[in-house]
Write a protein that holds these residues in place. Structure first.
Motif, PDB file in Angstrom:
ATOM      1  N   GLU A 145       0.834  -1.205   0.000  1.00  0.00           N
ATOM      2  CA  GLU A 145       0.000   0.000   0.000  1.00  0.00           C
ATOM      3  C   GLU A 145       0.869   1.257   0.000  1.00  0.00           C
ATOM      4  O   GLU A 145       0.572   2.231  -0.695  1.00  0.00           O
ATOM      5  CB  GLU A 145      -0.946   0.005   1.197  1.00  0.00           C
ATOM      6  CG  GLU A 145      -1.880   1.187   1.251  1.00  0.00           C
ATOM      7  CD  GLU A 145      -2.852   1.268   0.076  1.00  0.00           C
ATOM      8  OE1 GLU A 145      -3.442   2.355  -0.100  1.00  0.00           O
ATOM      9  OE2 GLU A 145      -3.033   0.287  -0.666  1.00  0.00           O
ATOM     10  N   TYR A 146       1.953   1.255   0.766  1.00  0.00           N
ATOM     11  CA  TYR A 146       2.885   2.380   0.787  1.00  0.00           C
ATOM     12  C   TYR A 146       3.460   2.616  -0.616  1.00  0.00           C
ATOM     13  O   TYR A 146       3.492   3.745  -1.104  1.00  0.00           O
ATOM     14  CB  TYR A 146       4.011   2.095   1.787  1.00  0.00           C
ATOM     15  CG  TYR A 146       5.032   3.200   1.904  1.00  0.00           C
ATOM     16  CD1 TYR A 146       4.801   4.290   2.727  1.00  0.00           C
ATOM     17  CD2 TYR A 146       6.225   3.144   1.187  1.00  0.00           C
ATOM     18  CE1 TYR A 146       5.746   5.317   2.834  1.00  0.00           C
ATOM     19  CE2 TYR A 146       7.168   4.159   1.293  1.00  0.00           C
ATOM     20  CZ  TYR A 146       6.922   5.233   2.116  1.00  0.00           C
ATOM     21  OH  TYR A 146       7.857   6.248   2.223  1.00  0.00           O
ATOM     22  N   ILE A 147       3.876   1.547  -1.273  1.00  0.00           N
ATOM     23  CA  ILE A 147       4.438   1.653  -2.621  1.00  0.00           C
ATOM     24  C   ILE A 147       3.376   2.173  -3.591  1.00  0.00           C
ATOM     25  O   ILE A 147       3.650   3.043  -4.416  1.00  0.00           O
ATOM     26  CB  ILE A 147       4.991   0.286  -3.084  1.00  0.00           C
ATOM     27  CG1 ILE A 147       6.222  -0.078  -2.253  1.00  0.00           C
ATOM     28  CG2 ILE A 147       5.319   0.290  -4.569  1.00  0.00           C
ATOM     29  CD1 ILE A 147       6.682  -1.517  -2.415  1.00  0.00           C
ATOM     30  N   ARG A 148       2.172   1.661  -3.475  1.00  0.00           N
ATOM     31  CA  ARG A 148       1.087   2.066  -4.380  1.00  0.00           C
ATOM     32  C   ARG A 148       0.784   3.555  -4.254  1.00  0.00           C
ATOM     33  O   ARG A 148       0.546   4.242  -5.237  1.00  0.00           O
ATOM     34  CB  ARG A 148      -0.169   1.250  -4.096  1.00  0.00           C
ATOM     35  CG  ARG A 148      -1.279   1.455  -5.127  1.00  0.00           C
ATOM     36  CD  ARG A 148      -2.558   0.743  -4.758  1.00  0.00           C
ATOM     37  NE  ARG A 148      -3.235   1.305  -3.615  1.00  0.00           N
ATOM     38  CZ  ARG A 148      -3.866   2.483  -3.580  1.00  0.00           C
ATOM     39  NH1 ARG A 148      -3.882   3.245  -4.642  1.00  0.00           N
ATOM     40  NH2 ARG A 148      -4.468   2.892  -2.492  1.00  0.00           N
ATOM     41  N   GLN A 149       0.830   4.079  -3.035  1.00  0.00           N
ATOM     42  CA  GLN A 149       0.481   5.477  -2.802  1.00  0.00           C
ATOM     43  C   GLN A 149       1.646   6.440  -3.013  1.00  0.00           C
ATOM     44  O   GLN A 149       1.437   7.643  -3.098  1.00  0.00           O
ATOM     45  CB  GLN A 149      -0.056   5.661  -1.381  1.00  0.00           C
ATOM     46  CG  GLN A 149      -1.392   5.026  -1.167  1.00  0.00           C
ATOM     47  CD  GLN A 149      -1.935   5.297   0.221  1.00  0.00           C
ATOM     48  OE1 GLN A 149      -1.322   5.989   1.034  1.00  0.00           O
ATOM     49  NE2 GLN A 149      -3.090   4.738   0.505  1.00  0.00           N
ATOM     50  N   TYR A 150       2.855   5.923  -3.100  1.00  0.00           N
ATOM     51  CA  TYR A 150       4.035   6.777  -3.200  1.00  0.00           C
ATOM     52  C   TYR A 150       4.091   7.434  -4.575  1.00  0.00           C
ATOM     53  O   TYR A 150       4.108   6.752  -5.599  1.00  0.00           O
ATOM     54  CB  TYR A 150       5.295   5.945  -2.963  1.00  0.00           C
ATOM     55  CG  TYR A 150       6.537   6.774  -2.756  1.00  0.00           C
ATOM     56  CD1 TYR A 150       6.760   7.425  -1.565  1.00  0.00           C
ATOM     57  CD2 TYR A 150       7.474   6.906  -3.770  1.00  0.00           C
ATOM     58  CE1 TYR A 150       7.897   8.185  -1.360  1.00  0.00           C
ATOM     59  CE2 TYR A 150       8.617   7.662  -3.583  1.00  0.00           C
ATOM     60  CZ  TYR A 150       8.821   8.297  -2.375  1.00  0.00           C
ATOM     61  OH  TYR A 150       9.938   9.054  -2.182  1.00  0.00           O
ATOM     62  N   ASP A 151       4.129   8.746  -4.605  1.00  0.00           N
ATOM     63  CA  ASP A 151       4.171   9.449  -5.884  1.00  0.00           C
ATOM     64  C   ASP A 151       5.302  10.477  -5.941  1.00  0.00           C
ATOM     65  O   ASP A 151       5.273  11.403  -6.731  1.00  0.00           O
ATOM     66  CB  ASP A 151       2.831  10.118  -6.189  1.00  0.00           C
ATOM     67  CG  ASP A 151       2.447  11.149  -5.146  1.00  0.00           C
ATOM     68  OD1 ASP A 151       3.192  11.356  -4.170  1.00  0.00           O
ATOM     69  OD2 ASP A 151       1.375  11.772  -5.315  1.00  0.00           O
ATOM     70  N   GLU A 152       6.307  10.315  -5.102  1.00  0.00           N
ATOM     71  CA  GLU A 152       7.392  11.289  -5.004  1.00  0.00           C
ATOM     72  C   GLU A 152       8.669  10.826  -5.685  1.00  0.00           C
ATOM     73  O   GLU A 152       9.700  11.459  -5.553  1.00  0.00           O
ATOM     74  CB  GLU A 152       7.666  11.595  -3.530  1.00  0.00           C
ATOM     75  CG  GLU A 152       6.457  12.163  -2.823  1.00  0.00           C
ATOM     76  CD  GLU A 152       6.601  12.143  -1.304  1.00  0.00           C
ATOM     77  OE1 GLU A 152       7.667  11.748  -0.804  1.00  0.00           O
ATOM     78  OE2 GLU A 152       5.627  12.510  -0.641  1.00  0.00           O
ATOM     79  N   GLY A 153       8.638   9.726  -6.380  1.00  0.00           N
ATOM     80  CA  GLY A 153       9.850   9.248  -7.029  1.00  0.00           C
ATOM     81  C   GLY A 153       9.834   7.744  -7.204  1.00  0.00           C
ATOM     82  O   GLY A 153       8.799   7.137  -7.398  1.00  0.00           O
TER      83      GLY A 153
END
Length: 96
Positions: free
Chosen positions: A50-58
């Motif tokens: 879920e953290y990876i899915r939501q990460y949009d900073e790089g």
């Protein structure tokens, strides 16, 4: 280039792990974004996914991975990180 190296213990479902992940996020706010390299013994971790899915900073890479980013070359394993020109690195956490 700044590269962050963590392991999947940041994504356990404990209060301590949530606090460490929160501190990591605050550290990134102060020091800037960069690729996150995650040594993951198990890819089935729902919190990590879920953290990876939501990460949009790089960029986020999980082990196993061979990479070359802006001249930083390495090999991300499930228990350590090997960057070209540096000794292998391990995180300090203990998997339970």
């Amino acid at each position: 280039m700044k590269v962050y190296y963590i392991d999947d213990s940041f994504f356990q479902t404990t209060d301590f792990a949530r606090e460490i992940l929160h501190r990591f996020e605050n550290y990134k706010l102060l020091h800037g974004n960069g690729p996150i390299l995650i040594s993951a013994a198990k890819q089935e971790n729902a919190v990590m996914q879920e953290y990876i899915r939501q990460y949009d900073e790089g960029i986020i890479l999980t082990s196993p991975a061979l990479f070359d980013m802006e001249g930083v070359r390495g090999n991300l394993h499930s228990t350590f990180l090997s960057l070209e020109g540096f000794a292998p690195m391990q995180t300090y956490s203990v998997h339970l």
